[in-house]
Design a protein around this motif. Sequence first.
Motif, PDB file in Angstrom:
ATOM      1  N   GLN A   1       0.670  -1.243  -0.075  1.00  0.00           N
ATOM      2  CA  GLN A   1      -0.006   0.055  -0.044  1.00  0.00           C
ATOM      3  C   GLN A   1       0.893   1.250   0.148  1.00  0.00           C
ATOM      4  N   ARG A   2       1.948   1.272   0.685  1.00  0.00           N
ATOM      5  CA  ARG A   2       2.954   2.445   0.669  1.00  0.00           C
ATOM      6  C   ARG A   2       3.355   2.698  -0.848  1.00  0.00           C
ATOM      7  N   THR A   3       3.821   1.562  -1.494  1.00  0.00           N
ATOM      8  CA  THR A   3       4.070   1.731  -2.804  1.00  0.00           C
ATOM      9  C   THR A   3       3.135   2.325  -3.636  1.00  0.00           C
ATOM     10  N   LYS A   4       1.768   1.880  -3.493  1.00  0.00           N
ATOM     11  CA  LYS A   4       0.672   2.368  -4.279  1.00  0.00           C
ATOM     12  C   LYS A   4       0.521   3.970  -3.981  1.00  0.00           C
ATOM     13  N   TRP A   5       0.646   4.371  -2.605  1.00  0.00           N
ATOM     14  CA  TRP A   5       0.568   5.779  -2.299  1.00  0.00           C
ATOM     15  C   TRP A   5       1.601   6.492  -3.049  1.00  0.00           C
ATOM     16  N   ARG A   6       2.839   6.032  -3.194  1.00  0.00           N
ATOM     17  CA  ARG A   6       4.026   6.748  -3.864  1.00  0.00           C
ATOM     18  C   ARG A   6       3.732   6.669  -5.246  1.00  0.00           C
ATOM     19  N   THR A   7       2.985   5.461  -5.676  1.00  0.00           N
ATOM     20  CA  THR A   7       2.718   5.652  -7.369  1.00  0.00           C
ATOM     21  C   THR A   7       1.604   6.815  -7.627  1.00  0.00           C
ATOM     22  N   ALA A   8       0.670   6.771  -6.767  1.00  0.00           N
ATOM     23  CA  ALA A   8      -0.344   7.717  -6.986  1.00  0.00           C
ATOM     24  C   ALA A   8       0.222   9.030  -6.876  1.00  0.00           C
ATOM     25  N   ARG A   9       1.130   9.390  -5.927  1.00  0.00           N
ATOM     26  CA  ARG A   9       1.447  10.884  -5.906  1.00  0.00           C
ATOM     27  C   ARG A   9       2.537  11.073  -7.096  1.00  0.00           C
ATOM     28  N   ALA A  10       3.193  10.164  -7.586  1.00  0.00           N
ATOM     29  CA  ALA A  10       4.067  10.655  -8.884  1.00  0.00           C
ATOM     30  C   ALA A  10       3.228  10.593  -9.986  1.00  0.00           C
ATOM     31  N   GLY A  11       2.031   9.917  -9.918  1.00  0.00           N
ATOM     32  CA  GLY A  11       1.208   9.860 -11.206  1.00  0.00           C
ATOM     33  C   GLY A  11       1.436   8.595 -11.728  1.00  0.00           C
ATOM     34  N   PHE A  12       0.319   7.547 -12.114  1.00  0.00           N
ATOM     35  CA  PHE A  12       0.582   6.373 -12.609  1.00  0.00           C
ATOM     36  C   PHE A  12       0.965   6.524 -13.942  1.00  0.00           C
ATOM     37  N   PRO A  13       1.928   5.634 -14.404  1.00  0.00           N
ATOM     38  CA  PRO A  13       2.710   5.853 -15.729  1.00  0.00           C
ATOM     39  C   PRO A  13       1.389   5.640 -16.921  1.00  0.00           C
ATOM     40  N   LYS A  14       1.579   6.220 -18.099  1.00  0.00           N
ATOM     41  CA  LYS A  14       0.630   6.350 -19.097  1.00  0.00           C
ATOM     42  C   LYS A  14      -0.010   5.112 -19.474  1.00  0.00           C
ATOM     43  N   ASP A  15       1.273   4.193 -19.685  1.00  0.00           N
ATOM     44  CA  ASP A  15       0.802   2.795 -20.399  1.00  0.00           C
ATOM     45  C   ASP A  15      -0.045   2.063 -19.348  1.00  0.00           C
ATOM     46  N   VAL A  16       0.053   2.194 -18.134  1.00  0.00           N
ATOM     47  CA  VAL A  16      -0.408   1.562 -16.955  1.00  0.00           C
ATOM     48  C   VAL A  16      -1.920   1.995 -17.006  1.00  0.00           C
ATOM     49  N   LEU A  17      -2.350   3.219 -17.143  1.00  0.00           N
ATOM     50  CA  LEU A  17      -3.587   3.938 -17.167  1.00  0.00           C
ATOM     51  C   LEU A  17      -4.214   3.303 -18.518  1.00  0.00           C
ATOM     52  N   ALA A  18      -3.765   3.449 -19.564  1.00  0.00           N
ATOM     53  CA  ALA A  18      -4.402   2.857 -20.844  1.00  0.00           C
ATOM     54  C   ALA A  18      -4.842   1.371 -20.926  1.00  0.00           C
ATOM     55  N   GLU A  19      -3.868   0.495 -20.364  1.00  0.00           N
ATOM     56  CA  GLU A  19      -3.906  -0.770 -19.795  1.00  0.00           C
ATOM     57  C   GLU A  19      -5.155  -0.906 -18.678  1.00  0.00           C
ATOM     58  N   GLU A  20      -5.365  -0.011 -18.073  1.00  0.00           N
ATOM     59  CA  GLU A  20      -6.230  -0.071 -16.839  1.00  0.00           C
ATOM     60  C   GLU A  20      -7.946   0.227 -17.686  1.00  0.00           C
ATOM     61  N   MET A  21      -7.732   1.129 -18.560  1.00  0.00           N
ATOM     62  CA  MET A  21      -8.993   1.605 -19.332  1.00  0.00           C
ATOM     63  C   MET A  21      -9.365   0.486 -20.250  1.00  0.00           C
ATOM     64  N   ARG A  22      -8.464  -0.366 -20.797  1.00  0.00           N
ATOM     65  CA  ARG A  22      -8.759  -1.386 -21.670  1.00  0.00           C
ATOM     66  C   ARG A  22      -9.693  -2.528 -20.826  1.00  0.00           C
ATOM     67  N   LYS A  23      -9.223  -2.437 -19.619  1.00  0.00           N
ATOM     68  CA  LYS A  23      -9.770  -3.548 -18.763  1.00  0.00           C
ATOM     69  C   LYS A  23     -11.277  -3.214 -18.414  1.00  0.00           C
ATOM     70  N   ILE A  24     -11.149  -1.780 -18.009  1.00  0.00           N
ATOM     71  CA  ILE A  24     -12.646  -1.072 -17.625  1.00  0.00           C
ATOM     72  C   ILE A  24     -13.784  -1.517 -18.803  1.00  0.00           C
ATOM     73  N   GLY A  25     -13.108  -1.185 -20.155  1.00  0.00           N
ATOM     74  CA  GLY A  25     -13.782  -1.510 -21.281  1.00  0.00           C
ATOM     75  C   GLY A  25     -14.425  -3.163 -21.240  1.00  0.00           C
ATOM     76  N   VAL A  26     -13.423  -3.978 -21.058  1.00  0.00           N
ATOM     77  CA  VAL A  26     -13.652  -5.382 -20.944  1.00  0.00           C
ATOM     78  C   VAL A  26     -14.571  -5.678 -20.147  1.00  0.00           C
ATOM     79  N   SER A  27     -14.425  -5.068 -18.849  1.00  0.00           N
ATOM     80  CA  SER A  27     -15.620  -5.418 -17.616  1.00  0.00           C
ATOM     81  C   SER A  27     -16.935  -4.711 -17.942  1.00  0.00           C
ATOM     82  N   VAL A  28     -17.019  -3.539 -18.298  1.00  0.00           N
ATOM     83  CA  VAL A  28     -18.271  -2.884 -18.834  1.00  0.00           C
ATOM     84  C   VAL A  28     -18.944  -3.863 -19.562  1.00  0.00           C
TER      85      VAL A  28
END
Lengths: 250, 250
Positions: free
Chosen positions: B142-169
Amino acid sequence: MLTLYSFGPGANSLKPLLALYEKGLEFTPRFVDPTRFEHHEDWFKKINPRGQVPALDHDGHIITESTVICEYLEDAFPEAPRLRPVDPVNIAEMRVWTKWVDEYFCWCVSTIGWERMIGPMARALSDEEFEAKVARIPVPEQRTKWRTARAGFPKDVLAEEMRKIGVSVNRLEMRLAESPWLAGDEFTLADVCNFAIANGMQNGFSDIVNREATPHLVAWIEKINDRPACKTMFAHSKSEFADRGRKVTA
Amino acid sequence: MLTLYSFGPGANSLKPLLALYEKGLEFTPRFVDPTRFEHHEDWFKKINPRGQVPALDHDGHIITESTVICEYLEDAFPEAPRLRPVDPVNIAEMRVWTKWVDEYFCWCVSTIGWERMIGPMARALSDEEFEAKVARIPVPEQRTKWRTARAGFPKDVLAEEMRKIGVSVNRLEMRLAESPWLAGDEFTLADVCNFAIANGMQNGFSDIVNREATPHLVAWIEKINDRPACKTMFAHSKSEFADRGRKVTA
């Protein structure tokens, strides 16, 4: 009538297999051969459209997802020996552990397993053979996983998964140092589901799972292997996949 | 006596909250303020050493993990209105859906939520303030997740998560086109647990969840919002986090 479609006594397939033997339920084991990609054949996709094992056929009702099948056996056969506690607090404790396997522990061990076993298997195929196999995989995410395994997982992904395996092994060792079984004093699905992933790690991951580093975890693995149901399961189950695993990690 | 520690009616906290209202159980809601990082304070870590909500206190027994709490309420209060089917086959169907939220759907939506809400919250703190907050987080991941969130998630990670949201929806829309509720003809924990993640997507993800693209999903979201228990829950629950969400996505 019960029929269990599985890859035999390893990984997620082991969960319902061991549960069936522990509960003493009569069933027909149906070995699905992963080395021949049988789980992606049309006959099997008629049973589970996602092309994944294990799958339980109970009088024509198909139940999928290993942990869900385990709980189904508790619901459908309340008169058989219990693998789920009776007290709601203890059931919750059990579920926290089965959930943790499914969300965390299983995935990191699985990636290393894919790298060691599926990768070489996929690379042994020609490009044409491989593409033909992949085209039959119904879940797009699984197609991607096969391609990644064939190419070899990136080194930093493997390192991260090994780190997570370390976290997981430590969590199990800490728990088993204070409790005979994961959910308390009783052998439950918490043990069945974690054993499915942990058993064999004393061979394939002997640098982190061994008598010195993780004495309680190794003792728990041995204790489960000594249970009559577990012995019967291994003696009676076909498992070409497990053989391959033994060869690779020998 | 029942006390539910939660972030209010959003994400995983919504699951047991809605279940409690649907079952008509009397309980004390205890709002834990995420914007003040209350879940990482010592008093709360005495309740859940992992520093995570929701957590249920039932006569001194602490139950954690949102989906486990939901099933616990079914086990502990069998006389209250059911949110779990009676037939084992239907229970299994319900569990496939609650499991899917926890292993797939929740994670991709969560990453985007962290990027949009936790990231700005973490960046509003000075380095010293942030490090002091992070030092109190008990789970290293969770500490790592807070640090990543503060720095901003990498663009390719966000793109992959958006793809998965599309699959889910898409998966939800397909299912709800053929069935009134996710596990069949009854409103169950399958709906409660998926609603916890899907509700609000018609605002925050309106480009993919809307009346044209996903008519059945939107109708199902509205149908659940119209249930008396759901209305009472929103009316009676404190939720600074939800307010922040509304501001950000407005």
